[in-house]
Design an enzyme around this catalytic site. Structure first.
Site, mmCIF file in Angstrom:
data_model
loop_
_atom_site.group_PDB
_atom_site.id
_atom_site.type_symbol
_atom_site.label_atom_id
_atom_site.label_comp_id
_atom_site.label_asym_id
_atom_site.label_seq_id
_atom_site.Cartn_x
_atom_site.Cartn_y
_atom_site.Cartn_z
ATOM 1 N N VAL A 118 -9.859 8.076 -1.224
ATOM 2 C CA VAL A 118 -9.357 6.757 -1.612
ATOM 3 C C VAL A 118 -8.086 6.378 -0.862
ATOM 4 O O VAL A 118 -7.468 7.204 -0.197
ATOM 5 C CB VAL A 118 -9.114 6.695 -3.133
ATOM 6 C CG1 VAL A 118 -10.389 6.950 -3.892
ATOM 7 C CG2 VAL A 118 -8.047 7.703 -3.565
ATOM 8 N N GLU A 119 -7.681 5.105 -1.010
ATOM 9 C CA GLU A 119 -6.502 4.532 -0.342
ATOM 10 C C GLU A 119 -6.577 4.725 1.173
ATOM 11 O O GLU A 119 -5.586 5.025 1.834
ATOM 12 C CB GLU A 119 -5.212 5.169 -0.890
ATOM 13 C CG GLU A 119 -4.975 4.968 -2.372
ATOM 14 C CD GLU A 119 -4.486 3.576 -2.716
ATOM 15 O OE1 GLU A 119 -4.492 2.710 -1.829
ATOM 16 O OE2 GLU A 119 -4.107 3.363 -3.874
ATOM 17 N N GLY A 120 -7.754 4.546 1.736
ATOM 18 C CA GLY A 120 -7.979 4.776 3.162
ATOM 19 C C GLY A 120 -8.507 6.171 3.370
ATOM 20 O O GLY A 120 -7.759 7.145 3.305
ATOM 21 N N LEU A 180 0.806 -1.217 0.000
ATOM 22 C CA LEU A 180 0.000 0.000 0.000
ATOM 23 C C LEU A 180 0.841 1.271 0.000
ATOM 24 O O LEU A 180 0.346 2.353 -0.308
ATOM 25 C CB LEU A 180 -0.938 0.004 1.214
ATOM 26 C CG LEU A 180 -2.111 0.986 1.221
ATOM 27 C CD1 LEU A 180 -2.991 0.783 0.002
ATOM 28 C CD2 LEU A 180 -2.930 0.815 2.488
ATOM 29 N N LEU A 212 -1.016 9.486 -4.467
ATOM 30 C CA LEU A 212 -1.930 10.517 -3.978
ATOM 31 C C LEU A 212 -1.187 11.751 -3.464
ATOM 32 O O LEU A 212 -1.611 12.882 -3.736
ATOM 33 C CB LEU A 212 -2.850 9.934 -2.912
ATOM 34 C CG LEU A 212 -3.744 8.799 -3.431
ATOM 35 C CD1 LEU A 212 -4.460 8.112 -2.284
ATOM 36 C CD2 LEU A 212 -4.746 9.315 -4.447
#
Length: 769
Positions: A453-455, A327, A335
């Protein structure tokens, strides 16, 4: 006196004799620790153990080694990477018309798709042996960020294949057969990948995905083989509508225990060609009016062979660990690169606009209200770029710092949101009117995508940063948890006993030193440099001690409840995060050669982050459940009160002035912002007007005086202003044409686009001028 000596001797015996210490201290503490230990699910444990500890561990130690930080190598590009940046990247940027992409095409033009595939933009993380570019994290970040200054839609289309997905998962875990088959296709663009994790019932709680597979036998290519029968429903999947290969996360069961690993194997990742029978794709979402491909995918009773599991049969049930370990690219590179792009564009273009746009006879950047917002833009952009560089440096060293990348993703996207708001405020109508001349609106609208996004950022701040940081970054807690979980209780107790003594010394040292620093304002704390910034190193060391002390007390007194006290733990996470960002600012200042012109930005950034640390600690003390302990901790860290203030007005004014001056400092702070030397270009038209007006600065001063005195009309502009100035003798004939050209650029720069009424109704946005 004798009593004191007896007490000291007793303490020495208790602590110094292992059997006595274990009986009186360690065993009760061991039992207490096991009781208060927060329960961890399997997915939480995998996330906790994934990744590396890097500078975050130093900050959590209470005594960060600043020399170690400053020795960290500044990332540099290889000759091959630099050539790609200078050539292929520049060619791509010149091809992009984001307004047309977003408003008309609602897709990338065919020529851009083909160019991206042909030149390997989708293969930056794939090794050369499989046809990829094998670029560093530094090059990956730079390329994505520079594209994002031109088009968020193109940047997202490039970043996703180079982030968490089939390419990275195959590179790390794929079998040789999988790598040899898929990676060349991903490299040359003949296979576009997507990765499907999120579904209607599983977003932030990805471990609860209902998508399900069962080990069984079935038909594949005319033969009966061992495989998996799958059902899934996914959404929000970038590139899914056009994907050729689907990376799929699902829960795998083996009710007949064919694989011999139990009935419930857990989350598993597989690669499935999208033309495989039963795979459904193609529906599109429309995320905040952006044009990148994002949509849904479904499958019902889809049978795949077992060797389509990424990594093969041995990796059945290991999918979650694979995902959290990979991740870092999304959270540490992709990001944050988008946030950095917004910061560079906002600083460069806002500075130019604030100089070109006049009100009440002055550039708007001269008004203090505007300067306050410009100060935030410049100061926070300095922090954003600094944080990007330091995190990329860790990745380039081969680190995979999970806590740092979580901090990077959260704080860079949040700072990017603040920068975007301030830029829109200053541009006002120029910023909100969509059109080919609007360089802010598209990225501004897309900011919540990066935040989500991505958490999602709320999850990242409240659960991940301190939740992982408290255990991963603490020098003893993770080891103590392992000792407490040892099935051999005697061995666990012996291990815990050794750790406990060290932990007690660690806590006592932090408490004493925190109080000493509070009494002396950290004037005697060590610093690796001399000069103005030495003060900031001392203050950060002081706050590192306070963080370590408060974290220990919070974990000791709240135990498992700390996991649920999200507002409390998030504030400690904020302290850790702002310590990291401030460290990045100091590192960048040294790496850039201690540039005098950067000091206003450095001062603003560091004062901002110290102030935020103070705000976080104040909220922590005020809301700590045991009020007495909260007050005691406040007194130990800040015996004379929290003294950190928000950045001074003078720093904002200095930054605002610097943003309105062309030169090397402006280039150093906004080097990612792309523009063409073209009056029709979305950013180039303002850049040219800015530079031309600076070249004619003395002429414009003369014109303003003439307008005030009534020699020429105060309401004139463009060619009319230039002709009137010549007729009145304010300028000479040699200045006429340069002034007319500059006025045309200036009027275009402050202008906005408009469209025919019927065209807008028809969805065609062709500007009238």
């Amino acid at each position: 006196m004798y009593v004191l000596l007896i007490i000291i001797a007793a303490i020495a015996i208790i602590l110094g004799v292992p059997d006595i210490r274990r009986s009186l201290i360690s065993r009760p503490a061991f039992g207490f620790f096991k009781r208060v230990l927060p329960p961890l699910s399997a997915t939480e444990r995998d996330a906790m153990e994934a990744g590396d500890v890097w500078w975050d561990g130093e900050l959590f130690s209470g005594k960060p080694d600043w020399h170690r930080l400053l020795r960290t190598k500044k990332p540099v590009f290889t000759a091959e990477e630099q050539s790609f940046i200078d050539n292929q990247l520049e060619t791509l940027l010149a091809m992009i018309d984001d307004f047309d992409i977003v408003m008309h095409q609602r897709d990338l033009p065919d020529e851009i798709w083909e160019y991206l595939k042909k030149e390997g933009f989708f293969a930056m993380i794939i090794g050369k042996q499989h046809g990829g570019l094998d670029f560093s994290a530094a090059a990956n970040s730079h390329i994505v960020a520079r594209i994002a200054t031109r088009s968020l839609s193109v940047a997202v289309s490039v970043m996703v294949p180079n982030s968490l997905g089939p390419g990275e998962l195959l590179t790390h875990y794929g079998t040789d057969e999988q790598k040899d088959y898929w990676l060349p296709k991903l490299s040359n663009g003949s296979a576009v990948p997507c990765f499907a994790l999120t579904g209607p019932e599983a977003g932030s709680d990805a471990g609860s995905i209902p998508d399900h597979g069962v080990v069984c036998r079935g038909q594949h290519d005319g033969e009966e083989v061992l495989g998996i029968r799958l059902n899934w429903e996914k959404r929000y999947i970038t590139l899914a509508p056009i994907a050729d290969v689907l990376g799929l996360a699902f829960k795998l069961d083996d009710p007949e225990e064919i694989l011999g690993k139990g009935k419930h194997l857990g989350i598993t990742c597989a690669l499935i060609p999208t033309d495989h029978p039963g795979v459904v794709k193609g529906d599109r979402h429309f995320p905040l009016a952006q044009a990148f491909m994002n949509g849904t995918t479904y499958g019902k009773d889809v049978f795949i062979p077992l060797d389509w599991i990424i990594g093969g049969q041995d990796y059945a049930g290991k999918g979650w660990r694979m995902l959290v370990e990979c991740l870092s690219a999304g959270r540490g590179i992709s990001l944050p690169a988008l946030a950095t792009a917004s910061g560079h564009v906002a600083q460069r273009m806002t500075g130019a606009y604030a100089y070109v746009r006049h009100q009440f006879g002055l550039p708007i950047g001269k008004f203090e209200g505007v300067q306050a917002a410009m100060g935030r833009i410049g100061g926070l952009n300095y922090s954003v770029e600094s944080m990007r560089r330091l995190t990329v440096a860790a990745l380039c060293e081969g680190q995979s710092p999970s806590v740092i990348t979580a901090m990077t993703k959260y704080h860079m996207t949040e700072m990017g949101r603040t920068i975007g708001n301030d830029a829109l405020d200053i541009h006002a109508g120029k910023g909100i009117q969509m059109g080919p001349r609007n360089y802010l609106a598209s990225n501004y609208m897309g900011v919540p995508i990066s935040i989500t996004v991505e958490g999602a950022n709320i999850l990242t701040r409240n659960l991940m940063i301190f939740g992982q940081g408290a255990t991963r970054c603490h020098p003893y807690v993770m080891k103590e948890m392992a000792a407490a979980g040892n099935p051999d209780e005697d061995a666990g107790l012996r291990e815990f006993d050794n750790l406990l003594i060290k932990h007690i010394g660690f806590a006592a040292g932090n408490t004493i030193t925190s109080f000493w620093h509070g009494l002396t304002a950290a004037r005697f704390a060590a610093t690796p440099v001399s000069g103005e910034t030495s003060f900031y190193y001392q203050q950060l060391s002081r706050m590192s001690r306070s963080l370590a002390m408060c974290a220990d007390v919070a974990m000791l007194t709240l135990g498992g409840d700390l996991k649920r006290k999200e507002m409390i733990s998030a504030r400690l996470g904020d302290v850790l995060s702002h310590l990291y960002i401030a460290s990045a600012v100091l590192k960048r200042y040294e790496d850039d050669g201690r540039q005098q012109a950067d000091l206003p930005f450095v001062r603003y950034s560091l004062e901002h982050h110290l102030h935020q640390i103070g705000v976080a600690f104040d909220g922590f003390y005020q809301n700590f459940p045991q009020r007495f302990l909260g007050g005691a901790l406040r007194f130990l860290s800040f015996p004379f009160g929290i003294q950190y203030k928000a950045p001074a007005d003078q720093h904002c004014q200095d930054i605002a002035e610097a943003m309105m001056v062309p030169g090397v400092a402006r280039e150093r702070h906004t080097f990612l912002c792309y523009y063409k030397n073209d009056a029709q270009d979305v950013t180039g038209h303002l850049e040219l007007a800015f530079l031309k007006m600076h070249a004619l600065e003395d002429v414009y001063k003369t014109l303003r005086k003439a307008q005030k005195s009534g020699e020429i009309g105060a309401d004139l502009n463009g060619d009319g202003l230039a002709d009137a100035a010549l007729a009145a003798g304010v300028i000479d004939a040699g200045q006429l044409e340069p002034l007319k050209e500059c006025e045309r650029l200036r009027m275009r720069a402050i202008g906005v686009d408009s469209f025919a009424f019927d065209d807008v109704k028809a969805g065609q946005f062709n500007p009238l001028d």
